[in-house]
Scaffold this motif. Structure first.
Motif: not given
Length: 481
Positions: A199-205, A319-335
């Motif tokens: 959520l923080v990453a999407l807010a930054v975007f 910001a792009a790198h942070l969004i990618e990093l957030a996805a890498i860290v957080a997308l496993p929550s969906v799985i």
């Protein structure tokens, strides 16, 4: 143990026996899930599942199929899911048992329909997990590539993409499986942390990209029309995109699978299902408008990392790198959430005797179904390793749409058949909401690519063959009746 209600005349032949509402769950200790989840866990489960690959990755696929009108596609998919969410909330608080749409269908429509719904849910959750695993692999490799780390192409895509196996996707699926084996409460608590990161990453975007909004990027708004039509070998249009980005919204149904593990199901399930949908719909509208307004849809549609692409184009590499990093860290929550839901569907079907009952045992230490979680994790890892993201997402949507249709029908049937049953949450205008959920899902189902529908029918033909060859005769409900 569950026992069947006396079926109505003819229903045993067509639909099979129903589970009695006054005796839905009476499992012995060995087959009982532990009550470990409160409403913050359930909201995080819902948000964790909904905010994931759909917004990080599929917004690009949607833009490719609908142009700027993908914003409208998100609205349509969200409205259909909102109707289904209201139905889920009433049924989950009325029937606080594991199994979600499968259990609701067993109680309202009979065993045959319940089997088809459960079999479709297996498809939904397995392929949803695999879709996110493939999406996670794209983000992870993009981020690693930016810092000079590269894997051979053969280990990044499956055979359909000219490779051997998507190794990162397999690895993340097996890692999440390990987290779930550790225990439900521990996994759900970790999920809360991962959801906050997303959520923080999407807010930054949104904060960074919204000032770059250009109205010219919204013209032509609907280049491929409204209804889904085949164009250039691909189904395009607002409804075609809605049928794909629909994947971005579901996840609240995974909350319903946790009903048996909720400490206070009447309160917690309502908050979890409705709350997660409200939070995520608002987030999606903001992100979609910001992304489409900042970058032409033709460029956005060709990227597997559309949000990061927007930020890089706007000269915000950090910001792009942070969004990618957030996805890498957080997308496993969906799985994690979808694998959790898949294991619970498997678990309840096994407990009911429709799958081998030996799979329905829970760990005495964690109260979680370890055997079924291992089986689920391995199957998901294999699918993620071999298939492309778009193929998996479309087929996962077909399974979900069928489940939502069944839930809309269950809502109306149980209002008619069992009006006296206590409902801790009452869906407003249930016959209107149920009908809209059914019609909306049928339209989205028809908007899927023809080959996807054919594969879905083949999957259910295999399921019915298993049902009549094994499950029908081993059903615990039939034996009890």
């Amino acid at each position: 143990m569950r026992r069947a209600a006396k079926p109505q005349q003819g229903s045993r032949i067509i639909f099979g026996p129903r589970i009695a509402l006054d005796a839905l769950i009476r499992p012995d200790k060995e087959h009982r899930l532990a009550k470990t989840l409160s409403w913050p866990h359930l909201i995080a489960l819902g948000v964790g599942a909904i905010v994931g690959t759909g917004i990080y990755t599929l917004i690009g696929v949607g833009a490719e199929r609908a142009g700027p009108a993908v914003i409208l596609s998100f609205v349509i998919a969200g409205l259909v899911c909102a109707c289904a969410a209201l139905a889920y909330a009433e049924l989950a608080t009325m029937i606080p048992a594991a199994g979600s749409a499968y259990t609701f269908s067993y109680a309202a429509l009979g065993e045959g329909v319940a089997w088809v719904v459960g079999w479709s849910l297996i498809l939904e959750y397995s392929l949803a997990c695999s879709t996110v695993a493939v999406g996670w692999s794209g983000h992870a490799m993009g981020w690693l590539g930016a810092v000079g780390v590269h894997l051979p192409h053969a280990l990044l895509v499956g055979p359909s993409g000219g490779g051997v196996v998507n190794l990162p996707a397999v690895a993340v699926a097996l890692a999440v499986m390990g987290m779930l084996i550790a225990g439900t409460k521990e996994s759900a608590t970790l999920n809360i942390v991962l959801v906050v990161i997303k959520l923080v990453a999407l807010a930054v975007f949104v904060i960074v990209s919204l000032p770059a909004f250009q109205s010219a990027n919204l013209h032509p708004f609907m280049p491929y029309g409204f209804a889904g039509t085949e164009q250039g070998g691909m189904k395009r249009g607002v409804m075609a995109a809605a049928a794909i980005v629909f994947f971005a919204f579901y996840g609240f149904d995974a909350v319903a699978t946790s009903a048996e593990e909720a400490k206070n199901p009447g309160r917690d399930l309502t908050i979890g299902i409705v709350g997660s949908m409200l939070v995520c719909t608002g987030i999606y509208m903001l992100v979609a408008v910001a992304a489409i307004g900042a970058l032409p849809y033709g460029i956005l549609g060709g990227s597997s990392e559309p949000l990061a692409l927007v930020l890089k184009t706007l000269q915000h590499p950090l910001a792009a790198h942070l969004i990618e990093l957030a996805a890498i860290v957080a997308l496993p929550s969906v799985i994690l959430v979808f694998m959790y839901g898949q294991s619970r569907i498997f678990f309840v079907m096994a407990r009911d005797g429709l799958l081998p009952r030996g799979l329905a045992k829970v760990s005495p230490r964690t109260g979680a179904p370890t055997r079924i979680t291992i089986l689920t994790g391995i199957a998901i890892a294999i699918i993620a390793g071999l298939f492309r993201l778009d193929e998996i997402a479309e087929l996962a949507n077909a399974g979900t749409l069928l489940a939502f249709i069944a839930v809309g029908a269950c809502l109306m049937v149980l209002r008619k058949r069992s009006p006296e049953m206590p409902r801790l949450f009452r869906c407003p205008a249930p016959y209107v909401v149920g009908t809209l959920a059914i019609l909306g899902c049928l339209y989205l189902l028809a908007s899927l690519p023809t080959m996807t529908i054919v594969r879905f029918l083949i999957w259910n033909a295999i399921g019915l063959a298993i049902y009549f060859a094994y499950s029908r005769d081993s059903s615990e409900v039939r034996r009890a009746g």
